[in-house]
Design a protein around this motif. Structure first.
Motif, PDB file in Angstrom:
ATOM      1  N   TYR A  10      32.711  86.415  34.579  1.00 54.21           N
ATOM      2  CA  TYR A  10      32.331  85.350  33.966  1.00 54.21           C
ATOM      3  C   TYR A  10      31.014  85.510  34.352  1.00 54.21           C
ATOM      4  CZ  TYR A  10      36.986  83.177  33.911  1.00 54.21           C
ATOM      5  OH  TYR A  10      38.324  83.050  33.336  1.00 54.21           O
ATOM      6  N   GLU A  14      28.791  80.299  32.983  1.00 51.84           N
ATOM      7  CA  GLU A  14      30.220  79.744  32.692  1.00 51.84           C
ATOM      8  C   GLU A  14      30.665  79.454  33.801  1.00 51.84           C
ATOM      9  OE1 GLU A  14      34.447  81.286  30.734  1.00 51.84           O
ATOM     10  OE2 GLU A  14      32.557  82.178  29.909  1.00 51.84           O
ATOM     11  N   TRP A  15      30.579  80.065  34.962  1.00 54.40           N
ATOM     12  CA  TRP A  15      31.370  80.075  36.221  1.00 54.40           C
ATOM     13  C   TRP A  15      31.003  78.563  36.529  1.00 54.40           C
ATOM     14  CZ3 TRP A  15      35.870  80.864  38.159  1.00 54.40           C
ATOM     15  CH2 TRP A  15      36.210  80.678  39.464  1.00 54.40           C
ATOM     16  N   ARG A  18      32.660  76.105  34.879  1.00 51.90           N
ATOM     17  CA  ARG A  18      34.144  75.875  35.261  1.00 51.90           C
ATOM     18  C   ARG A  18      34.347  75.135  36.467  1.00 51.90           C
ATOM     19  NH1 ARG A  18      38.154  79.617  33.332  1.00 51.90           N
ATOM     20  NH2 ARG A  18      37.458  80.372  31.371  1.00 51.90           N
ATOM     21  N   VAL A  45      31.471  75.820  26.628  1.00 51.53           N
ATOM     22  CA  VAL A  45      30.985  77.142  27.292  1.00 51.53           C
ATOM     23  C   VAL A  45      29.410  77.278  27.238  1.00 51.53           C
ATOM     24  CG1 VAL A  45      31.364  79.590  27.537  1.00 51.53           C
ATOM     25  CG2 VAL A  45      33.046  78.171  27.129  1.00 51.53           C
ATOM     26  N   THR A  48      27.303  78.840  23.932  1.00 54.72           N
ATOM     27  CA  THR A  48      27.967  78.769  22.838  1.00 54.72           C
ATOM     28  C   THR A  48      28.083  77.608  21.975  1.00 54.72           C
ATOM     29  OG1 THR A  48      30.005  78.136  23.643  1.00 54.72           O
ATOM     30  CG2 THR A  48      29.416  80.531  24.096  1.00 54.72           C
ATOM     31  N   LYS A  71      39.920  78.953  27.966  1.00 55.53           N
ATOM     32  CA  LYS A  71      38.854  78.860  26.780  1.00 55.53           C
ATOM     33  C   LYS A  71      39.236  78.957  25.411  1.00 55.53           C
ATOM     34  CE  LYS A  71      35.619  81.881  27.850  1.00 55.53           C
ATOM     35  NZ  LYS A  71      34.716  83.076  28.088  1.00 55.53           N
TER      36      LYS A  71
END
Length: 257
Positions: A10, A14-15, A18, A45, A48, A71
């Protein structure tokens, strides 16, 4: 606090998304606003336009971790190998909102009791408390169409949400939209508080105590104060979220795994 290192697969962005999303799930559960394995919160995300993270179908909100999130893309395709599946209604509702707005980074949907109760009232949330003023003339309404598994419903969900930060799904629940997980969560929190107060006032009204509703100009002034960030008011979650995450780290840090 236990150290939970970021998995190499990741990106940092993204992490971080999350971890924040997993925290939102745990916080909703701590407030008792979840519905066992049902309901959903999603997060776009970072970087994106067509991918988002959502809960694995079958886990309680209190079990969700940063690495267990699934995802998928806005076509409903799982784009990372996982043993988990995604609830069909979750895809229909959340993909619709993520596709419709570049700023809809976090989309939260629950069946929380008080919000669902006012969703069945003609005018939804009434301006009966300062909590409620934030949502004055800023709540959408989507009529109940059955379980949201028909993709044709997506266009109506988007149309009925409009530019509102909150939408009451009639006889069903509530949907909030935020630029961050903290904003979406705090909108749920404040709306639920306002809805509880409304139900208490209406119960008293049924016993003969009249309701006092401020006039339109005052209600609109208060709403603008919230949304135009007057005085020391900040975006929902900007102050509260860091404090809530510190508290969560003290009592339930496993969400970071």
């Amino acid at each position: 606090m236990t150290d939970y290192p970021k998995p190499e697969r990741y990106s940092d962005g993204e992490w971080e998304a999350r971890v924040s999303l997993a925290a939102a799930y745990r916080m909703v559960a701590r407030l008792g606003l979840d519905d066992l394995i049902y309901n959903h919160i999603s997060m776009r995300v970072p970087g994106t336009s067509d991918q988002f993270l959502i809960n694995p179908y079958g886990l309680l909100f209190s079990e969700i971790t940063a690495s267990s999130l699934v995802k998928i893309n806005t076509r409903g395709e799982v784009i990372e190998e996982t043993e988990h599946t995604v609830n069909k209604a979750a895809f229909v509702i959340h993909a619709a909102v993520h596709k419709s707005s570049e700023t809809a980074h976090c989309v939260l949907h629950t069946h929380s009791d008080a919000s669902t109760a006012v969703s069945g009232q003609p005018d939804g949330l009434l301006p009966l408390s300062q909590f409620a003023m934030r949502f004055y003339n800023r709540q959408g309404f989507h009529d109940y169409e059955g379980v949201a598994i028909d993709e044709a419903e997506q266009q109506r969900i988007v149309a009925h949400l409009g530019d509102n930060p909150v939408m009451l799904m009639r006889n069903h629940g509530i949907l909030t939209v935020g630029r961050t997980a903290g904003e979406a969560f705090m909108l749920l929190y404040y709306f639920e508080r306002a809805a509880k107060i409304q139900l208490q006032m209406q119960a008293a009204c049924a016993s003969g105590v009249p309701l006092v509703i401020p006039d339109h100009d005052v209600c609109e002034k208060a709403a603008r104060q919230f949304w135009e960030l007057k005085g020391d008011i900040l975006i929902p979650g900007e102050r509260e979220w860091p404090a809530l995450m510190r508290d969560l780290d003290r009592v339930d840090p496993g969400y970071r795994a």
